[in-house]
Scaffold this motif. Structure first.
Motif, PDB file in Angstrom:
ATOM      1  N   LYS A 165      -3.887  11.423  -2.494  1.00  0.00           N
ATOM      2  CA  LYS A 165      -4.768  12.496  -2.001  1.00  0.00           C
ATOM      3  C   LYS A 165      -5.783  11.904  -1.025  1.00  0.00           C
ATOM      4  CE  LYS A 165      -8.141  12.115  -5.769  1.00  0.00           C
ATOM      5  NZ  LYS A 165      -7.438  11.292  -6.761  1.00  0.00           N
ATOM      6  N   PRO A 166      -6.289  12.745  -0.121  1.00  0.00           N
ATOM      7  CA  PRO A 166      -7.335  12.277   0.782  1.00  0.00           C
ATOM      8  C   PRO A 166      -8.662  12.115   0.036  1.00  0.00           C
ATOM      9  CG  PRO A 166      -6.863  14.602   1.170  1.00  0.00           C
ATOM     10  CD  PRO A 166      -5.885  14.136   0.149  1.00  0.00           C
ATOM     11  N   THR A 167      -9.605  11.394   0.644  1.00  0.00           N
ATOM     12  CA  THR A 167     -10.886  11.126  -0.013  1.00  0.00           C
ATOM     13  C   THR A 167     -11.616  12.410  -0.405  1.00  0.00           C
ATOM     14  OG1 THR A 167     -11.741  10.926   2.226  1.00  0.00           O
ATOM     15  CG2 THR A 167     -11.411   8.881   1.004  1.00  0.00           C
ATOM     16  N   TYR A 168     -11.494  13.465   0.400  1.00  0.00           N
ATOM     17  CA  TYR A 168     -12.306  14.647   0.125  1.00  0.00           C
ATOM     18  C   TYR A 168     -11.895  15.359  -1.168  1.00  0.00           C
ATOM     19  CZ  TYR A 168      -9.082  18.432   1.597  1.00  0.00           C
ATOM     20  OH  TYR A 168      -8.045  19.336   1.665  1.00  0.00           O
ATOM     21  N   LEU A 169     -10.713  14.976  -1.719  1.00  0.00           N
ATOM     22  CA  LEU A 169     -10.270  15.612  -2.963  1.00  0.00           C
ATOM     23  C   LEU A 169     -10.580  14.766  -4.198  1.00  0.00           C
ATOM     24  CD1 LEU A 169      -6.878  17.188  -1.805  1.00  0.00           C
ATOM     25  CD2 LEU A 169      -9.028  18.370  -2.313  1.00  0.00           C
ATOM     26  N   ASP A 188      -4.382  21.058  -1.677  1.00  0.00           N
ATOM     27  CA  ASP A 188      -4.233  19.796  -2.406  1.00  0.00           C
ATOM     28  C   ASP A 188      -2.817  19.214  -2.263  1.00  0.00           C
ATOM     29  OD1 ASP A 188      -6.754  20.497  -3.134  1.00  0.00           O
ATOM     30  OD2 ASP A 188      -6.413  20.558  -5.289  1.00  0.00           O
ATOM     31  N   ARG A 189      -1.840  19.989  -2.734  1.00  0.00           N
ATOM     32  CA  ARG A 189      -0.454  19.488  -2.626  1.00  0.00           C
ATOM     33  C   ARG A 189      -0.064  19.335  -1.154  1.00  0.00           C
ATOM     34  NH1 ARG A 189       2.720  20.009  -7.685  1.00  0.00           N
ATOM     35  NH2 ARG A 189       4.538  19.529  -6.402  1.00  0.00           N
ATOM     36  N   VAL A 190      -0.456  20.310  -0.361  1.00  0.00           N
ATOM     37  CA  VAL A 190      -0.281  20.198   1.094  1.00  0.00           C
ATOM     38  C   VAL A 190      -1.690  20.270   1.676  1.00  0.00           C
ATOM     39  CG1 VAL A 190       0.796  21.160   3.149  1.00  0.00           C
ATOM     40  CG2 VAL A 190       1.904  21.444   0.917  1.00  0.00           C
ATOM     41  N   THR A 191      -2.088  19.234   2.397  1.00  0.00           N
ATOM     42  CA  THR A 191      -3.468  19.204   2.875  1.00  0.00           C
ATOM     43  C   THR A 191      -3.533  19.319   4.402  1.00  0.00           C
ATOM     44  OG1 THR A 191      -5.593  18.100   2.567  1.00  0.00           O
ATOM     45  CG2 THR A 191      -3.700  16.674   2.992  1.00  0.00           C
ATOM     46  N   ILE A 192      -4.733  19.179   4.923  1.00  0.00           N
ATOM     47  CA  ILE A 192      -4.923  19.340   6.369  1.00  0.00           C
ATOM     48  C   ILE A 192      -4.796  17.988   7.072  1.00  0.00           C
ATOM     49  CG2 ILE A 192      -6.316  21.426   6.289  1.00  0.00           C
ATOM     50  CD1 ILE A 192      -8.828  19.676   6.226  1.00  0.00           C
ATOM     51  N   ARG A 193      -4.330  18.016   8.308  1.00  0.00           N
ATOM     52  CA  ARG A 193      -4.165  16.765   9.047  1.00  0.00           C
ATOM     53  C   ARG A 193      -5.527  16.220   9.476  1.00  0.00           C
ATOM     54  NH1 ARG A 193      -1.957  16.467  15.110  1.00  0.00           N
ATOM     55  NH2 ARG A 193      -4.140  17.060  15.389  1.00  0.00           N
ATOM     56  N   ARG A 196     -11.107  10.512   6.027  1.00  0.00           N
ATOM     57  CA  ARG A 196     -10.435  11.520   6.860  1.00  0.00           C
ATOM     58  C   ARG A 196      -9.251  12.077   6.074  1.00  0.00           C
ATOM     59  NH1 ARG A 196      -8.221   8.403  12.099  1.00  0.00           N
ATOM     60  NH2 ARG A 196      -6.493   9.886  11.975  1.00  0.00           N
ATOM     61  N   PRO A 197      -8.907  13.353   6.301  1.00  0.00           N
ATOM     62  CA  PRO A 197      -7.918  14.002   5.422  1.00  0.00           C
ATOM     63  C   PRO A 197      -6.504  13.456   5.489  1.00  0.00           C
ATOM     64  CG  PRO A 197      -9.161  15.624   6.699  1.00  0.00           C
ATOM     65  CD  PRO A 197      -9.501  14.289   7.260  1.00  0.00           C
ATOM     66  N   ASP A 198      -6.153  12.758   6.590  1.00  0.00           N
ATOM     67  CA  ASP A 198      -4.757  12.328   6.711  1.00  0.00           C
ATOM     68  C   ASP A 198      -4.506  10.923   6.170  1.00  0.00           C
ATOM     69  OD1 ASP A 198      -6.221  11.132   8.648  1.00  0.00           O
ATOM     70  OD2 ASP A 198      -4.810  11.475  10.291  1.00  0.00           O
ATOM     71  N   VAL A 199      -5.486  10.316   5.508  1.00  0.00           N
ATOM     72  CA  VAL A 199      -5.244   9.039   4.830  1.00  0.00           C
ATOM     73  C   VAL A 199      -5.210   9.331   3.332  1.00  0.00           C
ATOM     74  CG1 VAL A 199      -6.125   6.726   4.388  1.00  0.00           C
ATOM     75  CG2 VAL A 199      -6.321   7.711   6.673  1.00  0.00           C
ATOM     76  N   LEU A 200      -4.010   9.272   2.754  1.00  0.00           N
ATOM     77  CA  LEU A 200      -3.831   9.680   1.359  1.00  0.00           C
ATOM     78  C   LEU A 200      -3.602   8.459   0.468  1.00  0.00           C
ATOM     79  CD1 LEU A 200      -3.071  12.247   3.146  1.00  0.00           C
ATOM     80  CD2 LEU A 200      -1.765  13.019   1.179  1.00  0.00           C
ATOM     81  N   SER A 201      -4.312   8.411  -0.640  1.00  0.00           N
ATOM     82  CA  SER A 201      -4.207   7.250  -1.534  1.00  0.00           C
ATOM     83  C   SER A 201      -4.059   7.691  -2.982  1.00  0.00           C
ATOM     84  CB  SER A 201      -5.484   6.402  -1.459  1.00  0.00           C
ATOM     85  OG  SER A 201      -6.037   6.389  -0.173  1.00  0.00           O
ATOM     86  N   THR A 202      -3.432   6.835  -3.781  1.00  0.00           N
ATOM     87  CA  THR A 202      -3.484   7.017  -5.227  1.00  0.00           C
ATOM     88  C   THR A 202      -4.786   6.360  -5.708  1.00  0.00           C
ATOM     89  OG1 THR A 202      -2.207   5.003  -5.489  1.00  0.00           O
ATOM     90  CG2 THR A 202      -0.979   7.056  -5.543  1.00  0.00           C
ATOM     91  N   TYR A 203      -5.276   6.768  -6.859  1.00  0.00           N
ATOM     92  CA  TYR A 203      -6.570   6.271  -7.345  1.00  0.00           C
ATOM     93  C   TYR A 203      -6.476   5.788  -8.783  1.00  0.00           C
ATOM     94  CZ  TYR A 203      -9.259   8.245  -3.444  1.00  0.00           C
ATOM     95  OH  TYR A 203      -9.782   8.524  -2.205  1.00  0.00           O
ATOM     96  N   ARG A 244       6.822  23.528  -0.163  1.00  0.00           N
ATOM     97  CA  ARG A 244       7.690  22.530  -0.801  1.00  0.00           C
ATOM     98  C   ARG A 244       8.142  21.480   0.210  1.00  0.00           C
ATOM     99  NH1 ARG A 244       8.265  23.815  -5.883  1.00  0.00           N
ATOM    100  NH2 ARG A 244       7.788  25.973  -6.429  1.00  0.00           N
ATOM    101  N   GLU A 245       8.435  21.933   1.401  1.00  0.00           N
ATOM    102  CA  GLU A 245       8.889  21.011   2.442  1.00  0.00           C
ATOM    103  C   GLU A 245       7.789  20.023   2.843  1.00  0.00           C
ATOM    104  OE1 GLU A 245       9.824  22.884   6.176  1.00  0.00           O
ATOM    105  OE2 GLU A 245      11.703  21.764   6.331  1.00  0.00           O
ATOM    106  N   ASN A 246       6.542  20.464   2.754  1.00  0.00           N
ATOM    107  CA  ASN A 246       5.433  19.609   3.191  1.00  0.00           C
ATOM    108  C   ASN A 246       4.618  19.048   2.029  1.00  0.00           C
ATOM    109  OD1 ASN A 246       5.257  19.787   6.305  1.00  0.00           O
ATOM    110  ND2 ASN A 246       5.705  21.865   5.613  1.00  0.00           N
ATOM    111  N   ASP A 247       5.166  19.115   0.826  1.00  0.00           N
ATOM    112  CA  ASP A 247       4.471  18.603  -0.359  1.00  0.00           C
ATOM    113  C   ASP A 247       4.070  17.143  -0.122  1.00  0.00           C
ATOM    114  OD1 ASP A 247       3.449  18.405  -2.853  1.00  0.00           O
ATOM    115  OD2 ASP A 247       5.350  18.716  -3.933  1.00  0.00           O
ATOM    116  N   GLY A 248       2.776  16.837  -0.293  1.00  0.00           N
ATOM    117  CA  GLY A 248       2.308  15.468  -0.054  1.00  0.00           C
ATOM    118  C   GLY A 248       1.967  15.192   1.398  1.00  0.00           C
TER     119      GLY A 248
END
Ligand SMILES: [Zn+2]
Length: 905
Positions: free
Chosen positions: A190-194, A314-319, A142-149, A406-410
């Protein structure tokens, strides 16, 4: 035992922040094994934002044969600790008070869907967007779970010398003879879809790029051997796009490396994984000998679109997937503006056409994520962002966007977050634009006017309405100007915000009744109802300073004539009608490409959409009458125009070596003129077309295709020979051969359905390759004699294709199903035939997306026609079976149902 899950409906209102966060994912992908093995190690913690977190961790995963599961290093052996279903893995009793690690090992199942990991042209790649990652590892997809890889790829180095993933290459080692391992680290969550992975024997070209602030990076393209030179245009576009984003939005590329990789068999045009954009080579390769001018424009659009996602996506993604429309709409708008700046604002806007889409950009619920990827999410949302920019003005819009990003980066955000942020920075009420995204229907502007000669006052009376009685007014920026009867502009461009159901706009000091030029540049995606007289439309067509509206006026004149003919009246063309076309043909000031669009008569498939009650035969007759009359009356003017444009040397420089928009425009106008002339001087035009075809074949695809199309339209006997020469010239080029399919599927022949069925058996056709499928079927769908053949054979063919795609590429089946259920514009006989085919499919299809479309369609009304032979439905089934057996035997598709075996330790 596995438990099969029910089809689930996802509702926006049910959104919940994730119970668990996956902060880091470590992957080991072993491509040297068969089947491919993937080990993953997920670093997980309970989300501090959540209360009452259940002790069960549910992960997505499908089409995998699980080999092992470990929680914090302990092997989980029995079902007390986990539950595995066809599409999920639930781990019981996970710790909530500390970070924990979940390791899984799995073998990947056979994959025909082009989502997840698949192999094509000797290349492995992972297409993750939308839900491909769950076919690769167990994850929170899902797009709102962001991980480093951290991704390690193991492969035979002879077969796969190039191994890519997102981020930076941190390690490369030899494991044994021929086997190597490389490790990529992506420190940006980043979320899995990226996620992306590419492995193959690829050729690379690297170009340095220095950003405005002096940051240095490399732009690296990777494609199959011997094709790298075909990326030159895309590479230049990418550099232009980077510069444009710096200049326009103040946004730089902060990556150390931006990679682009392409394969021919890809589920979509391209995708935007961070730092490693993936492309369908159809939208990447561009050289004049194999691509037409129209393709160059499309490629510029797609390449820039994927790059612009770097910030908007990418830098700002969808919830969540519901909010897809902001990342796609905004990015589509950014790419459209970039191309308008590059190739001409008016021309690009005219070529784009009017987006009038009643569907919702952000639906409240869905069952299949891919069903959200609609024209409404892309094009309609792009128009909404264009309106917002019109309301804010350039400076406030770009500044507000920069601030928001910029405010929502990440971060992972919603449409509301974006509107509220822009509202805050600009001080202008913008949340009122939300219904544009969330409500269906196309707003209408009904405009009348009055002129008070005594007070020299002109008033526009505007009424806004929508699809329902309780429609409330939306903000609509209405760009307009006023012309006098000679075409002189008396009130120049201005924008009025219509935000009431009824509104008057008064213009003072207007000395004579003016002609209004309304909704200039298509300033809002609304239906405009204003009754211009033919005389007014001719003035606008010749003189409006807004070129988009000149083109609109020209189309409206033709549409009125055709509707007139469809209601059994004669077509009479006035001297002023011819005089206007003549004046335009001699106008040297107007952009050549725009001129070509203004004077060309819309194609039948376009007219079908616009005529209120389309009668396909009458539309064809009326169109022929108008074209013949114009050709006969203006024969010398078309010739003069041809001579002029061929003589003219164009001086403005092109930023691209292989593409010049001025040349493209010249070719387009030349084709339009020749097309007219073919109606009055067929043998001379045929000779010209044959000569052009012979000269251009193998050198310039635009000129080749223009000539070949003309020959096909003229139905001359030489066409068959030309088609065969074309095939022989390009038989080894998968992309060029698609034109050969395209042109034959467009033929205005009564036997077109049979011809297309034959082409589907051709060795160069491959139904499992979306490029080939669409090369043949898109023109067929647009061909009034094909898809809409009065016999219903076209509907039958499409029904069979839907049935075939249902098992191998259901997402593409959805787009065909949507065409088949769109029966409203057609006559009773066709409605009945289309409905019959939908009924035929209803108990046979199984995929969620197609079932949804069909289920919704069967609830819609349709006109019944008793003249349709019901026996057709009975005959249809064996034909469909033949089709499936053809597919299974043709090697085009090898579909093996994938079984997930029980846990094997
Ligand atoms: Zn996109």
């Amino acid at each position: 035992m596995k438990e099969k899950s029910e089809v689930k409906v996802f509702r926006l209102n049910d959104y919940q922040v994730p119970y668990f966060l996956i902060t880091h994912i470590e992957l080991q992908v072993d491509l040297s094994q068969a089947p491919v093995q993937v080990k993953s190690r997920l670093t997980i913690k309970a989300n501090p934002e959540c209360k009452n977190i259940p002790q069960n961790l549910v992960l997505d995963g499908e089409n995998m044969n699980v080999l092992s599961i470990k929680l914090d290093g302990h092997v989980l052996r029995d079902q007390e600790h986990y539950t595995l279903t066809e599409n999920s893995l639930t781990i019981h009793h996970v710790p909530l008070d500390q970070t924990f690690y979940l390791e899984t090992g799995a073998q990947l199942g056979i994959n025909t869907t082009l989502f997840g990991l698949y192999k094509t042209e000797g290349i492995y790649l992972v297409k993750a967007e939308t839900q491909g990652m769950r076919r690769f590892i167990f994850c929170k997809d899902r797009p709102d779970v962001l991980s480093t890889y951290q991704t390690t790829i193991i492969a035979n180095e002879n077969e796969f010398p190039v191994l890519l993933s997102n981020g930076q290459l941190i390690k490369e080692e030899k494991l044994s003879e021929n086997i190597k391992a490389v490790t990529w680290l992506d420190k940006t969550p980043k979320p899995t879809y990226l996620f992306a992975l590419v492995a193959g024997d690829l050729e690379m070209v690297s170009t340095p790029f220095v950003t405005k602030s002096g940051h240095e990076l490399n732009i690296d393209f990777f494609v199959n051997k011997d094709s790298i030179h075909k990326c030159n245009f895309a590479k230049s576009v990418l550099q232009e796009a980077m510069r444009w984003d710096e200049k326009t939005y103040g946004l730089e590329c902060e990556l150390s490396r931006h990679m682009v990789a392409g394969v021919n068999k890809y589920a979509s045009g391209a995708s935007e994984p961070t730092g490693l954009n993936l492309f369908n080579t159809e939208y990447l390769f561009a050289s004049p000998e194999v691509k037409t001018d129209a393709d160059f424009l499309t490629i510029a659009n797609v390449v820039s679109h994927e790059y612009f996602h770097y910030w908007t996506g990418d830098r700002v993604t969808i919830r969540d997937w519901h909010n897809l429309a902001w990342k796609e709409g905004l990015t589509t708008f950014r790419a459209a503006e970039f191309c308008e700046d590059l190739f001409g604002r008016d021309l690009m806007r005219i070529l784009k056409g009017k987006t009038l889409d009643a569907t919702v950009s952000r639906p409240d619920s869905y069952t299949a994520v891919r069903s959200l990827y609609t024209a409404a999410a892309y094009e309609k949302s792009a128009e909404i962002f264009r309106m917002i920019k019109t309301v804010l003005g350039d400076e406030r819009f770009y500044h507000g966007m920069n601030h928001f990003l910029r405010e929502n980066d990440g971060g992972a955000i919603t449409i509301e977050d974006l509107l509220l942020s822009l509202q805050k920075t600009s001080g202008i009420h913008l949340i009122s634009f939300l219904p544009w995204f969330t409500e269906e229907g196309i707003p209408q502007l009904g405009i009348t006017d009055s002129y008070d000669a005594e007070n020299q006052q002109y008033t526009l009376h505007i009424k806004q309405s929508g699809p329902t009685d309780d429609y409330s007014a939306r903000p609509i920026p209405l760009k307009l100007g006023l012309l006098d009867e000679n075409g002189k502009e008396i009130v120049d461009d201005r924008t009025i915000l219509v935000d009431q159901l009824a509104q008057d706009i008064v213009f003072n000091d207007v000395t004579s009744r003016p002609i209004p030029s309304l909704l200039r540049h298509f300033s809002a995606p609304v239906k405009l109802n204003y009754c211009h007289t033919e005389a007014d439309l001719l003035v606008l067509m010749q003189h409006d300073s807004d070129l988009f509206n000149r083109s609109e006026a020209a189309k409206k004149i033709i549409l009125n004539l055709i509707e007139h003919y469809c209601s059994d009246k004669k077509i009479e063309l006035s001297p002023d009608f011819f005089a206007t076309y003549r004046a335009l043909l001699h106008d040297e000031t107007i952009n050549t490409g725009v001129l070509a669009e203004i004077i060309s008569i819309p194609a039948e498939n376009v007219l079908i959409d616009d005529v209120k009650t389309p009668d396909l035969d009458k539309i064809h007759e009326a169109r022929e009458l108008i074209v013949n009359a114009l050709a006969a009356e203006l024969v010398s003017d078309f010739k003069t125009c041809l001579t002029r444009i061929n003589r003219h040397t164009l001086t403005s420089p092109s930023p691209f070596e292989s593409f010049d928009i001025n040349e493209a425009n010249r070719r387009r106008l030349q084709t339009v003129c020749l097309n007219y002339l073919s109606h009055v001087e067929p043998s001379k035009t045929k000779q010209l077309a044959l000569q052009q075809f012979g000269d251009a074949l193998g050198n310039n695809m635009s000129e080749t295709m223009n000539a070949l199309t003309l020959l096909c339209e003229m139905h001359v006997p030489e066409t068959a020979m030309a088609l065969s020469q074309f095939y022989n010239c390009w038989s080894q080029d998968v992309s060029a051969i698609n034109y050969w399919f395209r042109i034959q599927a467009s033929a205005q022949s009564p036997h077109i359905v049979t011809e297309v069925r034959k082409l589907m058996q051709h060795p160069a056709f491959d139904m499992s390759n979306p490029n080939k499928l669409f090369a043949l079927m898109r023109p067929f769908l647009k061909n009034p004699l094909g898809f809409h053949a009065a016999s219903g054979e076209g509907y039958q063919l499409i029904a069979e294709i839907i049935l075939a795609l249902d098992t191998i590429m259901p997402d593409h089946g959805v787009s065909f199903a949507k065409k088949l259920v769109n029966w409203e514009p057609y006559d009773a006989k066709r409605q009945q035939l289309m409905h019959d085919r939908v009924v035929f499919l209803s108990d046979k299809v199984t995929s969620v997306g197609i079932c949804d479309v069909i289920k919704a369609a069967l609830e819609k009304p349709y006109k019944k026609d008793s003249g349709v032979d019901p026996s057709q439905s009975a005959a249809a089934i064996p034909v469909a079976h033949q089709m499936l057996s053809w597919m299974e035997n043709s090697n085009a598709v090898k579909h093996t149902p994938v079984k997930t075996s029980s846990l094997n330790m």
